[in-house]
Write a protein that holds these residues in place. Sequence first.
Motif, PDB file in Angstrom:
ATOM      1  N   SER A   2     -22.192 135.597  42.001  1.00 11.01           N
ATOM      2  CA  SER A   2     -22.039 134.263  42.747  1.00 11.01           C
ATOM      3  C   SER A   2     -21.846 133.058  41.691  1.00 11.01           C
ATOM      4  O   SER A   2     -21.894 133.255  40.465  1.00 11.01           O
ATOM      5  CB  SER A   2     -23.820 134.165  43.378  1.00 11.01           C
ATOM      6  N   SER A   3     -21.689 131.938  42.279  1.00  4.93           N
ATOM      7  CA  SER A   3     -21.391 130.833  41.576  1.00  4.93           C
ATOM      8  C   SER A   3     -22.393 130.555  40.315  1.00  4.93           C
ATOM      9  O   SER A   3     -22.054 130.211  39.299  1.00  4.93           O
ATOM     10  CB  SER A   3     -21.086 129.746  42.563  1.00  4.93           C
ATOM     11  N   TYR A   4     -23.760 130.618  41.003  1.00 11.67           N
ATOM     12  CA  TYR A   4     -24.825 130.315  40.301  1.00 11.67           C
ATOM     13  C   TYR A   4     -24.665 131.424  39.152  1.00 11.67           C
ATOM     14  O   TYR A   4     -25.053 131.043  38.000  1.00 11.67           O
ATOM     15  CB  TYR A   4     -26.145 130.442  40.796  1.00 11.67           C
ATOM     16  N   GLU A   5     -24.652 132.601  39.323  1.00 10.59           N
ATOM     17  CA  GLU A   5     -24.854 133.699  38.148  1.00 10.59           C
ATOM     18  C   GLU A   5     -23.743 133.465  37.296  1.00 10.59           C
ATOM     19  O   GLU A   5     -23.939 133.700  35.841  1.00 10.59           O
ATOM     20  CB  GLU A   5     -24.603 135.137  38.873  1.00 10.59           C
ATOM     21  N   GLY A   6     -22.387 133.190  37.615  1.00 10.80           N
ATOM     22  CA  GLY A   6     -21.478 133.011  36.540  1.00 10.80           C
ATOM     23  C   GLY A   6     -21.840 131.685  35.682  1.00 10.80           C
ATOM     24  O   GLY A   6     -21.437 131.978  34.486  1.00 10.80           O
ATOM     25  N   VAL A  23     -28.679 137.602  36.700  1.00 11.67           N
ATOM     26  CA  VAL A  23     -28.007 138.167  37.804  1.00 11.67           C
ATOM     27  C   VAL A  23     -29.344 138.549  38.531  1.00 11.67           C
ATOM     28  O   VAL A  23     -30.218 139.438  37.949  1.00 11.67           O
ATOM     29  CB  VAL A  23     -27.221 139.354  37.328  1.00 11.67           C
ATOM     30  N   THR A  24     -29.794 138.102  39.802  1.00 14.81           N
ATOM     31  CA  THR A  24     -30.745 138.469  40.562  1.00 14.81           C
ATOM     32  C   THR A  24     -30.636 139.418  41.391  1.00 14.81           C
ATOM     33  O   THR A  24     -31.583 140.308  41.455  1.00 14.81           O
ATOM     34  CB  THR A  24     -31.234 137.296  41.439  1.00 14.81           C
ATOM     35  N   SER A  25     -29.466 139.808  41.895  1.00 16.05           N
ATOM     36  CA  SER A  25     -29.460 141.068  42.770  1.00 16.05           C
ATOM     37  C   SER A  25     -27.641 141.464  42.538  1.00 16.05           C
ATOM     38  O   SER A  25     -26.974 140.937  42.860  1.00 16.05           O
ATOM     39  CB  SER A  25     -29.319 140.659  44.279  1.00 16.05           C
ATOM     40  N   PRO A  26     -27.588 142.546  41.803  1.00 14.85           N
ATOM     41  CA  PRO A  26     -26.196 142.890  41.440  1.00 14.85           C
ATOM     42  C   PRO A  26     -25.604 143.436  42.443  1.00 14.85           C
ATOM     43  O   PRO A  26     -26.148 144.147  43.334  1.00 14.85           O
ATOM     44  CB  PRO A  26     -26.639 144.054  40.356  1.00 14.85           C
TER      45      PRO A  26
END
Length: 79
Positions: A51-55, A43-46
């Motif tokens: 985001s799709s990438y984060e999930g 998680v780059t920016s909570p």
Amino acid sequence: MSDASQQTQMDPRMQQFLEEEKRKAVFNEVVAQLASVCFEKCVTSPSSKLSSYEGTCLSHCALRYMESGQVILGKMQGQ
């Protein structure tokens, strides 16, 4: 009285209960570590939504973390 002599005198149901509580505590600690490690990695920016990438990253991270734990546990148990 030593711990060993106290355990032999302890009710078997109490021993089983305490062992189960220890397992729960270890499990909860592992889950907390997994959440912390994977969150920091993925998680780059909570925000209010992943985001799709984060999930995807979180899913893969958790899977790798659990698989690693199984491999380590297997090695420790001599498998």
